[in-house]
Design a protein around this motif. Structure first.
Motif, PDB file in Angstrom:
ATOM      1  N   SER A 213       2.555   1.420  18.814  1.00 26.13           N
ATOM      2  CA  SER A 213       2.634   2.780  18.275  1.00 26.13           C
ATOM      3  C   SER A 213       3.979   3.029  17.618  1.00 26.13           C
ATOM      4  CB  SER A 213       2.397   3.804  19.387  1.00 26.13           C
ATOM      5  OG  SER A 213       1.057   3.768  19.846  1.00 26.13           O
ATOM      6  N   ASN A 214       5.056   2.559  18.241  1.00 24.45           N
ATOM      7  CA  ASN A 214       6.390   2.745  17.654  1.00 24.45           C
ATOM      8  C   ASN A 214       6.537   1.957  16.349  1.00 24.45           C
ATOM      9  OD1 ASN A 214       7.432   4.546  19.544  1.00 24.45           O
ATOM     10  ND2 ASN A 214       8.153   2.911  20.892  1.00 24.45           N
ATOM     11  N   ASP A 215       5.944   0.771  16.301  1.00 27.28           N
ATOM     12  CA  ASP A 215       5.970  -0.011  15.055  1.00 27.28           C
ATOM     13  C   ASP A 215       5.232   0.742  13.945  1.00 27.28           C
ATOM     14  OD1 ASP A 215       7.381  -2.050  16.183  1.00 27.28           O
ATOM     15  OD2 ASP A 215       5.670  -3.404  16.448  1.00 27.28           O
ATOM     16  N   LEU A 216       4.120   1.374  14.304  1.00 29.90           N
ATOM     17  CA  LEU A 216       3.344   2.130  13.317  1.00 29.90           C
ATOM     18  C   LEU A 216       4.116   3.354  12.844  1.00 29.90           C
ATOM     19  CD1 LEU A 216       0.687   2.542  11.781  1.00 29.90           C
ATOM     20  CD2 LEU A 216      -0.195   3.776  13.789  1.00 29.90           C
ATOM     21  N   ILE A 217       4.801   4.010  13.762  1.00 33.64           N
ATOM     22  CA  ILE A 217       5.613   5.173  13.395  1.00 33.64           C
ATOM     23  C   ILE A 217       6.709   4.764  12.414  1.00 33.64           C
ATOM     24  CG2 ILE A 217       7.264   6.883  14.276  1.00 33.64           C
ATOM     25  CD1 ILE A 217       5.598   6.920  16.877  1.00 33.64           C
ATOM     26  N   HIS A 218       7.371   3.657  12.709  1.00 33.08           N
ATOM     27  CA  HIS A 218       8.442   3.162  11.835  1.00 33.08           C
ATOM     28  C   HIS A 218       7.880   2.805  10.459  1.00 33.08           C
ATOM     29  CE1 HIS A 218      12.139   1.104  10.666  1.00 33.08           C
ATOM     30  NE2 HIS A 218      11.397   0.067  10.290  1.00 33.08           N
ATOM     31  N   TRP A 219       6.737   2.109  10.434  1.00 33.12           N
ATOM     32  CA  TRP A 219       6.122   1.716   9.170  1.00 33.12           C
ATOM     33  C   TRP A 219       5.716   2.946   8.369  1.00 33.12           C
ATOM     34  CZ3 TRP A 219       1.699   2.447   6.458  1.00 33.12           C
ATOM     35  CH2 TRP A 219       1.386   1.543   5.444  1.00 33.12           C
ATOM     36  N   SER A 220       5.180   3.951   9.039  1.00 31.74           N
ATOM     37  CA  SER A 220       4.713   5.156   8.354  1.00 31.74           C
ATOM     38  C   SER A 220       5.862   5.920   7.708  1.00 31.74           C
ATOM     39  CB  SER A 220       3.979   6.074   9.356  1.00 31.74           C
ATOM     40  OG  SER A 220       2.828   5.441   9.861  1.00 31.74           O
ATOM     41  N   LYS A 221       6.993   5.983   8.402  1.00 29.33           N
ATOM     42  CA  LYS A 221       8.164   6.652   7.826  1.00 29.33           C
ATOM     43  C   LYS A 221       8.645   5.909   6.582  1.00 29.33           C
ATOM     44  CE  LYS A 221       9.975   8.812  12.055  1.00 29.33           C
ATOM     45  NZ  LYS A 221      11.104   8.829  13.029  1.00 29.33           N
ATOM     46  N   LYS A 222       8.639   4.598   6.660  1.00 29.09           N
ATOM     47  CA  LYS A 222       9.106   3.777   5.543  1.00 29.09           C
ATOM     48  C   LYS A 222       8.203   3.917   4.329  1.00 29.09           C
ATOM     49  CE  LYS A 222      10.374  -0.994   4.399  1.00 29.09           C
ATOM     50  NZ  LYS A 222      10.474  -2.395   4.932  1.00 29.09           N
ATOM     51  N   HIS A 223       6.884   4.096   4.574  1.00 26.67           N
ATOM     52  CA  HIS A 223       5.909   4.149   3.475  1.00 26.67           C
ATOM     53  C   HIS A 223       5.370   5.554   3.236  1.00 26.67           C
ATOM     54  CE1 HIS A 223       5.933  -0.134   4.598  1.00 26.67           C
ATOM     55  NE2 HIS A 223       5.604  -0.364   3.341  1.00 26.67           N
ATOM     56  N   ASN A 224       6.028   6.540   3.848  1.00 29.56           N
ATOM     57  CA  ASN A 224       5.668   7.947   3.643  1.00 29.56           C
ATOM     58  C   ASN A 224       4.199   8.213   3.964  1.00 29.56           C
ATOM     59  OD1 ASN A 224       6.285  10.628   2.982  1.00 29.56           O
ATOM     60  ND2 ASN A 224       5.665  10.365   0.852  1.00 29.56           N
ATOM     61  N   LYS A 225       3.755   7.710   5.102  1.00 31.32           N
ATOM     62  CA  LYS A 225       2.397   7.922   5.578  1.00 31.32           C
ATOM     63  C   LYS A 225       2.420   8.847   6.786  1.00 31.32           C
ATOM     64  CE  LYS A 225      -0.299   5.157   3.039  1.00 31.32           C
ATOM     65  NZ  LYS A 225      -1.569   5.563   2.384  1.00 31.32           N
ATOM     66  N   SER A 226       1.291   9.518   7.007  1.00 30.43           N
ATOM     67  CA  SER A 226       1.203  10.435   8.134  1.00 30.43           C
ATOM     68  C   SER A 226      -0.185  10.350   8.753  1.00 30.43           C
ATOM     69  CB  SER A 226       1.487  11.861   7.676  1.00 30.43           C
ATOM     70  OG  SER A 226       1.282  12.776   8.744  1.00 30.43           O
ATOM     71  N   VAL A 227      -0.274  10.589  10.061  1.00 31.33           N
ATOM     72  CA  VAL A 227      -1.566  10.615  10.747  1.00 31.33           C
ATOM     73  C   VAL A 227      -1.985  12.053  11.013  1.00 31.33           C
ATOM     74  CG1 VAL A 227      -2.803   9.985  12.850  1.00 31.33           C
ATOM     75  CG2 VAL A 227      -1.308   8.336  11.754  1.00 31.33           C
ATOM     76  N   TYR A 250       3.273  12.030  16.687  1.00 33.16           N
ATOM     77  CA  TYR A 250       2.847  11.242  15.530  1.00 33.16           C
ATOM     78  C   TYR A 250       1.341  11.304  15.347  1.00 33.16           C
ATOM     79  CZ  TYR A 250       1.786   7.253  12.560  1.00 33.16           C
ATOM     80  OH  TYR A 250       1.306   6.456  11.561  1.00 33.16           O
ATOM     81  N   TYR A 251       0.607  11.109  16.417  1.00 35.63           N
ATOM     82  CA  TYR A 251      -0.844  11.031  16.307  1.00 35.63           C
ATOM     83  C   TYR A 251      -1.507  12.400  16.116  1.00 35.63           C
ATOM     84  CZ  TYR A 251      -0.825   6.101  17.716  1.00 35.63           C
ATOM     85  OH  TYR A 251      -0.630   4.741  17.756  1.00 35.63           O
ATOM     86  N   LEU A 252      -0.910  13.457  16.664  1.00 37.02           N
ATOM     87  CA  LEU A 252      -1.519  14.789  16.580  1.00 37.02           C
ATOM     88  C   LEU A 252      -0.713  15.700  15.664  1.00 37.02           C
ATOM     89  CD1 LEU A 252      -2.500  15.352  20.315  1.00 37.02           C
ATOM     90  CD2 LEU A 252      -4.086  15.161  18.389  1.00 37.02           C
ATOM     91  N   ARG A 253      -1.415  16.581  14.961  1.00 36.18           N
ATOM     92  CA  ARG A 253      -0.747  17.496  14.030  1.00 36.18           C
ATOM     93  C   ARG A 253       0.101  18.504  14.805  1.00 36.18           C
ATOM     94  NH1 ARG A 253      -3.774  21.985  14.772  1.00 36.18           N
ATOM     95  NH2 ARG A 253      -5.980  21.723  15.214  1.00 36.18           N
ATOM     96  N   ALA A 254       1.092  19.045  14.115  1.00 41.26           N
ATOM     97  CA  ALA A 254       1.994  20.012  14.724  1.00 41.26           C
ATOM     98  C   ALA A 254       1.440  21.423  14.598  1.00 41.26           C
ATOM     99  CB  ALA A 254       3.367  19.929  14.060  1.00 41.26           C
ATOM    100  N   SER A 255       1.929  22.323  15.421  1.00 45.10           N
ATOM    101  CA  SER A 255       1.526  23.724  15.354  1.00 45.10           C
ATOM    102  C   SER A 255       2.308  24.429  14.252  1.00 45.10           C
ATOM    103  CB  SER A 255       1.792  24.404  16.696  1.00 45.10           C
ATOM    104  OG  SER A 255       3.176  24.345  17.003  1.00 45.10           O
TER     105      SER A 255
END
Length: 371
Positions: A213-227, A250-255
């Protein structure tokens, strides 16, 4: 309409995905299939047969842990899925695939019945996959597409695992690693998908590890992706080691949006081994997220065995305790919500229904009792 049903599969996972098109045609898929409590009975099979389903559009095995596959072969043989998706197992690399079966063979005659039956089941699954290579597809992420027939207005994004994770798995195979059955390393192979429909999304977290999950978070920040999904099947049965506020955010949207409604957390666990962990439940609740657990967690239950020896206890109370509490095993495999069904309608509205309809203090269900 899209329905995601997290079945009460004991300590494992078993999920049914159902889609109804505008023409009324229904399509079905199964993600993992634990045979609850080593009974050999797959809850997904029972659920689908009650609906009269005879064939699946797809079946997905997320990773090689017995609490996710002990009923999977039964699903494959009974419903003959059009497509079979699987974690990166090396099916097309015949030498490694054969080696994988050889690693499991010694465990197929193990003195421990649970280990023996789990290994035998996995070997049978390997044989089935080998005979049906033409409809098997291995999945890796991040953010690759999983093309599923019959779900034309849904988008399935494969978030995990990273392709490199299969190298570590193959390394264990080559070494004849005896821990391949019991270690948590295969969790890093877990296929995590995001299902998108009608402007809403659900992440099915399998047993994704914290590292993944942390690897995915890091990759998403680098590639401007969001879940930022609307609902999450919490990874690894709500274990503390694989869930924290960072992964949840990361996985759930914010309020904050004007039309904000609380995100939904679906937890498949049987209450033992701190699954789900009290810290994980507390984090969800403190963040305004509504949890739905298939079984009662240790946080919601208690060990009353110490008071059974109280001679002042009334006969009526003692009878109730003895009827509903197993004070010898100290397990908590008691249905809380049972099967949990999340429904997304074509207009984007989301609802959740449960098998038992039990109230939950963490979702403020108790307010309805005072109206």
């Amino acid at each position: 309409m899209l329905e995601i049903i997290v079945l009460n599969a004991g300590k494992g996972d078993s999920i049914v995905v159902a889609h109804t098109g505008e023409d009324g045609v229904r399509s079905f898929g199964v993600i993992d299939s634990n045979a609850r409590d080593n009974s050999g009975i797959a809850p997904a099979k029972i659920y689908l047969q009650k609906l009269g389903v005879e064939k699946l559009n797809f079946a997905l095995l997320t990773h090689p842990h017995a609490d996710h596959y002990t009923g999977f072969l039964d699903i494959l043989e009974t419903f003959d899925p059009d497509e079979i998706f699987i974690y990166p197992i090396g099916l097309l690399e015949s030498a490694r695939f054969k080696k994988l079966g050889e690693v499991y063979l010694p465990f197929a005659v193990h003195e421990d019945q649970e280990i023996r039956s789990g290994a035998q089941e996995f070997i049978r699954i390997l044989n089935y996959l080998s005979k049906n290579k033409n409809k098997v597809l291995e999945l890796t992420g991040p953010f690759s597409l999983m093309h599923v027939t019959g779900f034309s207005d849904c988008v399935f994004d494969v978030l995990l695992p990273f392709r490199r994770m299969k190298g570590q798995y193959f390394e264990s195979i080559e070494k004849n690693d005896p821990n391949i059955l019991s270690s948590e390393h295969p969790n890093s192979l877990s296929v995590v998908i995001k299902v998108n429909y009608a402007g809403k999304s659900v992440v099915l977290g399998s047993d994704a590890s914290m590292v993944s999950s942390n690897d995915l978070i890091h990759w998403s920040k680098k590639h401007n992706k969001s879940v930022s999904s609307d609902a999450l099947k919490v990874p690894h049965h709500g274990s503390k080691g694989d869930n924290n506020s960072k992964t949840r955010n990361y996985y759930l949207r914010a309020s904050g949006a004007e039309d904000y409604t609380p995100p939904i957390a679906l937890i498949s666990a049987n209450g033992t081994k701190h699954h789900p962990h009290s810290d994980v439940l507390s984090d969800l609740v403190d963040s305004g997220i509504h949890p739905y657990c298939t079984n009662i967690s240790q946080m919601c239950s208690g060990d009353v065995s110490k008071i059974l020896g109280d001679w002042t206890m009334s006969k009526e109370l003692r009878k109730i305790i003895n009827l509903y509490v197993d004070d010898t095993s100290h397990t908590h495999n008691v249905p809380c919500q049972g099967d949990v069904s999340l429904c997304i309608k074509p207009d984007g509205s989301i609802s959740v229904s449960t098998e038992t309809g039990n109230t939950c203090i963490f979702r403020t269900d108790l307010k309805s009792l005072f109206k």
